[in-house]
Design a protein around this motif. Structure first.
Motif, mmCIF file in Angstrom:
data_model
loop_
_atom_site.group_PDB
_atom_site.id
_atom_site.type_symbol
_atom_site.label_atom_id
_atom_site.label_comp_id
_atom_site.label_asym_id
_atom_site.label_seq_id
_atom_site.Cartn_x
_atom_site.Cartn_y
_atom_site.Cartn_z
ATOM 1 N N LEU A 12 0.816 -1.211 0.000
ATOM 2 C CA LEU A 12 0.000 0.000 0.000
ATOM 3 C C LEU A 12 0.853 1.266 0.000
ATOM 4 C CD1 LEU A 12 -3.192 0.584 2.083
ATOM 5 C CD2 LEU A 12 -1.301 2.211 2.331
ATOM 6 N N LEU A 59 -2.244 -0.822 -3.958
ATOM 7 C CA LEU A 59 -3.362 0.013 -3.530
ATOM 8 C C LEU A 59 -2.851 1.370 -3.057
ATOM 9 C CD1 LEU A 59 -6.442 -1.118 -1.511
ATOM 10 C CD2 LEU A 59 -5.255 0.972 -0.839
ATOM 11 N N LEU A 61 -4.009 4.613 -0.904
ATOM 12 C CA LEU A 61 -4.956 5.210 0.036
ATOM 13 C C LEU A 61 -4.616 6.686 0.101
ATOM 14 C CD1 LEU A 61 -7.196 4.912 2.186
ATOM 15 C CD2 LEU A 61 -5.402 4.461 3.870
ATOM 16 N N VAL A 88 -8.250 4.152 -3.107
ATOM 17 C CA VAL A 88 -9.253 4.350 -2.060
ATOM 18 C C VAL A 88 -9.118 5.765 -1.514
ATOM 19 C CG1 VAL A 88 -10.136 3.576 0.171
ATOM 20 C CG2 VAL A 88 -9.160 1.911 -1.435
ATOM 21 N N LEU A 124 -10.082 -2.059 3.101
ATOM 22 C CA LEU A 124 -8.869 -2.182 2.287
ATOM 23 C C LEU A 124 -8.659 -3.613 1.804
ATOM 24 C CD1 LEU A 124 -6.416 0.109 4.313
ATOM 25 C CD2 LEU A 124 -7.689 0.669 2.229
ATOM 26 N N SER A 128 -8.937 -4.932 -2.022
ATOM 27 C CA SER A 128 -7.769 -5.606 -2.612
ATOM 28 C C SER A 128 -8.150 -6.906 -3.294
ATOM 29 C CB SER A 128 -6.708 -5.868 -1.534
ATOM 30 O OG SER A 128 -7.108 -6.918 -0.669
#
Length: 224
Positions: A12, A59, A61, A88, A124, A128
């Motif tokens: 992440l 990912l 954030l 996200v 999360l 994913s």
């Protein structure tokens, strides 16, 4: 001491321009063994550069409002570069227009910053695995608005009162707090005509005073 990354870990990138907020989120995420924070960014441009330089990031954030590239533009840039990176949003903005813009740009999730740790971690991991997620607080707020619109539409259908365009104009001016004379001046009609329209509104709705008329208009979604 070095630790080998588990295959099941989620790589992440955390993007947040406020150091204290970013540190708090990082501490929360690092407490979960399934999440690996590959890097941190303090603005959108840096986040995009890190994604381009590090192919392991799965990912992002990110906050919605950051210096330089804003959150919505960042989503589009990331998805154009690598559609496989999930994005996200973590934001203070609870307006549904921001939620819609984020998902239209390609986001997979939208969380409010007051979300609790358990829900954030669940979101999360769920994202994913290919899902999409809106935090519970936002979901309930949006559902409430939808139900209100549905109930208003049903109420209007049930009453089936046919208002003329002039009556609706008068109703809107009543809601603005204008007197009969002020409404007459605004619409270039006589005060007696205004009084006639007010009487018609009273007869049709059964509302006997101004407050009741305004409440009726709001409940039945007549006023814009």
């Amino acid at each position: 001491m070095l630790f080998l990354k588990k295959e099941s870990m989620l790589n992440l990138l955390l993007a947040e321009d406020h150091n204290v907020v970013r540190s708090g989120i990082k501490k929360l995420l690092e407490a979960d063994e399934a999440i690996n924070i590959v890097a941190e960014a303090i603005n959108g441009a840096q986040a995009l550069e890190l994604i381009r330089d590090n192919g392991s990031i799965e990912l992002l954030l990110t906050d919605l409002n950051m210096p330089g590239i804003n959150g919505i533009s960042l989503i589009s840039e990331v998805k154009n570069f690598n559609p496989n990176v999930k994005v996200v949003i973590l934001s203070m903005h609870d307006d549904e227009k921001y939620v819609a813009q984020a998902f239209q740009a390609g986001a997979s999730g939208y969380l409010l910053k007051n979300v609790d740790a358990e829900e954030m971690l669940f979101a999360l991991k769920y994202i994913s695995r290919g899902g999409s997620y809106i935090c519970a607080a936002l979901s309930m707020s949006m559902l409430s608005k939808v139900l209100k619109r549905i109930n208003s539409a049903v109420a209007v259908a049930e009453t089936a009162i046919d208002f003329s365009s002039r009556e609706i104009e008068i109703l809107e001016l009543i809601a603005e707090g204008l007197t009969n004379q002020e409404m007459a001046d605004r619409l270039f009609i006589s005060k007696r005509t205004v009084e006639g329209h007010r009487q018609s509104l009273t007869d049709k709705t059964g509302c006997r005073n101004t407050a009741a008329l305004i409440r009726y208009a709001m409940v039945h979604d007549i006023l814009q």
